[in-house]
Design a protein around this motif. Structure first.
Motif, PDB file in Angstrom:
ATOM      1  N   LEU A 198       0.797  -1.226   0.000  1.00 36.30           N
ATOM      2  CA  LEU A 198       0.000   0.000   0.000  1.00 36.30           C
ATOM      3  C   LEU A 198       0.832   1.280   0.000  1.00 36.30           C
ATOM      4  O   LEU A 198       0.288   2.355  -0.202  1.00 36.30           O
ATOM      5  N   ARG A 199       2.115   1.159   0.244  1.00 36.10           N
ATOM      6  CA  ARG A 199       2.914   2.388   0.386  1.00 36.10           C
ATOM      7  C   ARG A 199       4.261   2.257  -0.288  1.00 36.10           C
ATOM      8  O   ARG A 199       4.819   1.166  -0.421  1.00 36.10           O
ATOM      9  N   ILE A 200       4.757   3.420  -0.699  1.00 37.24           N
ATOM     10  CA  ILE A 200       6.118   3.476  -1.239  1.00 37.24           C
ATOM     11  C   ILE A 200       6.895   4.498  -0.422  1.00 37.24           C
ATOM     12  O   ILE A 200       6.419   5.615  -0.183  1.00 37.24           O
ATOM     13  N   ASN A 201       8.088   4.083   0.006  1.00 33.35           N
ATOM     14  CA  ASN A 201       8.937   4.961   0.810  1.00 33.35           C
ATOM     15  C   ASN A 201      10.209   5.304   0.064  1.00 33.35           C
ATOM     16  O   ASN A 201      10.748   4.486  -0.688  1.00 33.35           O
ATOM     17  N   LEU A 202      10.686   6.504   0.307  1.00 33.11           N
ATOM     18  CA  LEU A 202      11.933   6.969  -0.300  1.00 33.11           C
ATOM     19  C   LEU A 202      12.984   7.044   0.794  1.00 33.11           C
ATOM     20  O   LEU A 202      12.748   7.636   1.846  1.00 33.11           O
ATOM     21  N   TRP A 203      14.123   6.452   0.537  1.00 31.84           N
ATOM     22  CA  TRP A 203      15.203   6.423   1.517  1.00 31.84           C
ATOM     23  C   TRP A 203      16.433   7.123   0.960  1.00 31.84           C
ATOM     24  O   TRP A 203      16.656   7.143  -0.245  1.00 31.84           O
ATOM     25  N   HIS A 204      17.253   7.589   1.902  1.00 32.10           N
ATOM     26  CA  HIS A 204      18.602   8.000   1.533  1.00 32.10           C
ATOM     27  C   HIS A 204      19.521   6.864   1.978  1.00 32.10           C
ATOM     28  O   HIS A 204      19.349   6.319   3.068  1.00 32.10           O
ATOM     29  N   LEU A 205      20.450   6.506   1.136  1.00 32.47           N
ATOM     30  CA  LEU A 205      21.296   5.346   1.422  1.00 32.47           C
ATOM     31  C   LEU A 205      22.102   5.503   2.701  1.00 32.47           C
ATOM     32  O   LEU A 205      22.506   4.518   3.310  1.00 32.47           O
ATOM     33  N   GLU A 206      22.328   6.763   3.094  1.00 34.31           N
ATOM     34  CA  GLU A 206      23.132   6.980   4.308  1.00 34.31           C
ATOM     35  C   GLU A 206      22.296   7.030   5.582  1.00 34.31           C
ATOM     36  O   GLU A 206      22.840   6.980   6.670  1.00 34.31           O
ATOM     37  N   ILE A 207      20.992   7.177   5.426  1.00 30.30           N
ATOM     38  CA  ILE A 207      20.153   7.441   6.603  1.00 30.30           C
ATOM     39  C   ILE A 207      19.192   6.291   6.826  1.00 30.30           C
ATOM     40  O   ILE A 207      18.364   5.978   5.962  1.00 30.30           O
ATOM     41  N   THR A 208      19.300   5.684   7.985  1.00 31.26           N
ATOM     42  CA  THR A 208      18.475   4.504   8.232  1.00 31.26           C
ATOM     43  C   THR A 208      17.319   4.760   9.187  1.00 31.26           C
ATOM     44  O   THR A 208      16.412   3.939   9.282  1.00 31.26           O
ATOM     45  N   ASP A 209      17.356   5.874   9.895  1.00 34.77           N
ATOM     46  CA  ASP A 209      16.295   6.049  10.880  1.00 34.77           C
ATOM     47  C   ASP A 209      15.128   6.876  10.356  1.00 34.77           C
ATOM     48  O   ASP A 209      14.198   7.186  11.090  1.00 34.77           O
ATOM     49  N   ARG A 210      15.161   7.214   9.103  1.00 36.43           N
ATOM     50  CA  ARG A 210      14.062   7.998   8.543  1.00 36.43           C
ATOM     51  C   ARG A 210      13.832   7.608   7.101  1.00 36.43           C
ATOM     52  O   ARG A 210      14.784   7.333   6.363  1.00 36.43           O
ATOM     53  N   SER A 211      12.569   7.603   6.696  1.00 36.69           N
ATOM     54  CA  SER A 211      12.293   7.496   5.273  1.00 36.69           C
ATOM     55  C   SER A 211      11.074   8.349   4.977  1.00 36.69           C
ATOM     56  O   SER A 211      10.251   8.598   5.861  1.00 36.69           O
ATOM     57  N   PHE A 212      10.976   8.817   3.758  1.00 34.57           N
ATOM     58  CA  PHE A 212       9.831   9.615   3.359  1.00 34.57           C
ATOM     59  C   PHE A 212       8.809   8.734   2.673  1.00 34.57           C
ATOM     60  O   PHE A 212       9.152   7.966   1.778  1.00 34.57           O
TER      61      PHE A 212
END
Lengths: 451, 195
Positions: free
Chosen positions: A202-216
């Motif tokens: 149901l969802r798609i998240n965008l991540w930064h490869l360096e950041i693991t504790d947050r995603s958009f």
């Protein structure tokens, strides 16, 4: 499909030969060994497989054998590691499977290789690095690591690096967890090499490869009332060149193209690709077979390909109303949908892939058959991955399924197809005519015959 | 009616698949559950519409049923047992259900029941699936003072100078298969967790 005469296959003189097969010969398949994903890296030198047991096996192509140019080099095991372990969600009393759903390579930036692997809930970034030297001649330590008695040290020396047997190490560099309520079906690395997306039902998240504790969260199709749920996300992929564009496919057979520049939340699509349903084909199972199981952009970024249960469709990104090409993978199954529903085969998720120059598309089928469609030459071929055809450099003979009526010699009738032998995962070398085809627990590597 | 028999067979198969998917490793798959429920909805709609078409011919479903089922013996096991029906309706929203969904689906259960053969109608009519059935004690943490959990004969404990609780009679425990599939998937009632 017209029968191909000896020596001529799709693409003119191209014929496919057996190269290698990896995996156990045993007919009794251990569940953990079932291959669940196959992916070449960007140069094609490395080939990664993931299995149901959570392991990743990487094969490396050896340096080409100059003395025998007609044989391309073989793929040998380069690294094996346990990527995911089974977990337990105590809050929901659910077991989280360790099965690797997808592997995606990052473009190489330095000596090490990086890949993303994901199970249902957690994505991990793995670093695969080589070590072929080790330091020797420490001042304070013996060669075996024990510390020397300081009183015995009388001189000072600089440790030197000496060659050693090549060791390949895989280490988890990032763990991207706790961002998905539903089961992850796709990951896709962005062309910016900094971000990637992960998609669940149901969802798609965008991540930064360096950041693991947050995603958009960039797409959310969860309805306010789950009773109103009519479709789920089945696959998602970033455009190969435009870092702002991605697509996601649905269980209803639609594909949405989204532009991240327009808004932070891409619930509203920029383009909607949908082909009107043919009313004459309507059945109980129309919805299931129209569900898209895979979506892949072409390398040039102009087209995308979708796979549903019976067909492969090529879409021009500039035309939303219908696909530009439709290829029937196994149309003879349309009359068997009820049986395929009963034995669960109708839920099988086949993947598809492009060749390096986007002229041929490939996908799997049953009975360990796989199909190639030459877009330019308008030819297609059915080949089989089997131990019987696994003599070195043996040319694969095209196969034909007899849909009904009189069965010709060498044809196979639909009823004698083995539906337990399915090819769901295939991959094509990005630059060369080498393909990797995964049967249940074996990986076959074929290459074209160099005349 | 061929379509009718086909629809029922598909319904039976679908129900057993939904049932099996509850025990699957990795939990309920939303995509699969959604597709199953879509197939079941179409099959159910076809089944109902074909029964409407039958009209007066459908007045004796009991006698018709054996004739329908003999050519399709495999259709028998799944069909109208009460447990799979809550499973049918509760897995539609899969993991995040609301009580309202269960209320809506119960009307569907009752509707289906009316169309079943008289032999099937002898099953107890179920109330809201979310309400605790009679054989389980109420979920309150403790009894209010002066209250008793189970009805005791009048005057049984009014002995002079002595107050003693009535003998606790345990509820009759039903065999497992009569509990709804939902309750089976639920935590034990004393866990105090909401479904």
């Amino acid at each position: 499909m017209r029968a191909s005469s000896a020596g001529v296959g799709p693409g003119g003189d191209m014929q496919w030969c057996f190269s290698q097969v990896k995996g156990a010969i045993d007919d009794d398949v251990a569940e953990a060994d079932i291959i669940s994903t196959v992916e070449f890296n960007h140069t094609g030198e490395l080939l990664a497989t993931g299995d149901k047991g959570g392991r990743v096996v990487i094969f490396q192509q050896e340096i080409e054998n100059k003395s025998q140019p007609q044989f391309r080099s073989e793929y040998n095991v380069y690294s094996t590691f346990q990527s995911h372990e089974p977990e337990f969600d105590y809050l929901k009393s659910l077991e989280i499977e360790e099965k690797i759903n997808k592997i995606r390579w990052l473009p190489q930036k330095n000596a090490a290789q990086f890949l993303l692997s994901t199970n249902d809930k957690t994505i991990k970034l793995w670093k695969i690095s080589e070590r072929d030297k080790r330091p020797e001649g420490y001042n304070l330590k013996e060669e075996d690591g024990r510390y020397k008695d300081p009183n015995t040290i009388t001189s000072l020396r600089v440790p030197v690096l000496i060659p050693m047997d090549l060791m390949v190490e895989a280490s988890p560099r990032r763990v991207f967890a706790n961002a998905h309520t539903y089961h992850i079906n796709s990951i896709s690395v962005n062309s910016d090499n900094e971000t990637y997306l992960s998609a669940d039902d149901l969802r798609i998240n965008l991540w930064h490869l360096e950041i693991t504790d947050r995603s958009f969260n960039i797409v959310d199709i969860k309805p306010a009332n789950m009773e109103e749920l009519t479709e789920v996300i089945t696959a998602a992929e970033f455009h190969p060149h435009q870092c702002n564009t991605f697509v996601y496919s649905s269980s209803k057979g639609t594909i949405r193209l989204c532009d991240m520049r327009i808004s932070a939340l891409c619930d509203k699509h920029s383009k909607l690709f949908e082909e009107p349903e043919d009313p004459s084909n309507r059945s109980f199972f129309s919805e299931i077979i129209s569900s898209i199981s895979d979506v892949k952009f072409s390398h040039n970024g102009r087209y995308m390909m979708t796979r549903d249960y019976l067909s492969v469709k090529v879409w021009d990104l500039n035309m939303e109303s219908r696909p530009v090409e439709t290829y029937q993978v196994h149309e003879y199954l349309r009359s068997k949908l009820c049986s395929l529903y009963e034995n669960d085969c109708i839920f099988d998720k086949f993947e598809c892939c492009w060749n390096g120059n986007d002229s041929v598309v490939m996908t799997g089928s049953y009975n360990n058959f796989f199909r190639m469609f030459d877009r330019g030459q308008r030819r297609d071929v059915t080949l089989e991955a089997s131990r019987e055809n696994s003599k070195p450099m043996q040319v694969l003979k095209p196969r034909k399924v007899c849909a009904g009526g009189k069965r010709k010699k060498d044809e196979i009738s639909v009823d004698s197809l083995d539906f337990n032998k399915k090819i769901l995962h295939t991959a094509w070398h990005p630059q060369d005519n080498i393909i990797a085809v995964a049967t249940t627990n074996n990986l076959y590597i074929f290459q074209d015959k160099v005349n | 009616m061929e379509v009718n028999a086909e629809a029922r067979r598909i319904l039976a198969v679908s129900i057993s698949k939904l049932y099996a998917s509850r025990t699957q490793r990795g939990g309920l798959r939303l995509h699969r559950s959604l597709l199953l429920s879509m197939v079941m909805r179409s099959a159910r709609d076809i089944y109902h519409s074909s029964r409407e078409c039958e009209g007066p011919a459908g007045a004796q479903p009991a006698s018709e049923e054996p004739m329908d089922t003999t050519p399709n013996p495999e259709e028998q096991p799944g069909l109208p047992e009460p447990e799979p029906q809550p499973a049918l309706n509760s897995t539609e929203p899969a993991q995040e259900e609301s009580d309202s969904s269960e209320e809506d689906s119960d009307t569907e259960i009752t509707e289906d029941k009316e169309n079943l053969s008289p032999a099937r109608q002898s099953r107890k009519r179920r109330g809201k699936a979310s309400a605790a059935p009679d054989f389980l004690p109420s979920k309150r943490a403790r009894l209010e003072p002066g209250e008793e959990r189970y009805a005791a004969p009048l005057g049984s404990w009014r002995l002079p100078g002595r107050v003693e609780p009535p003998p606790l009679s345990l509820p009759p425990s039903l065999p497992p298969q009569q509990r709804s599939a939902e309750q089976r998937a639920e935590k034990k009632p004393d866990a105090g967790r909401k479904v």
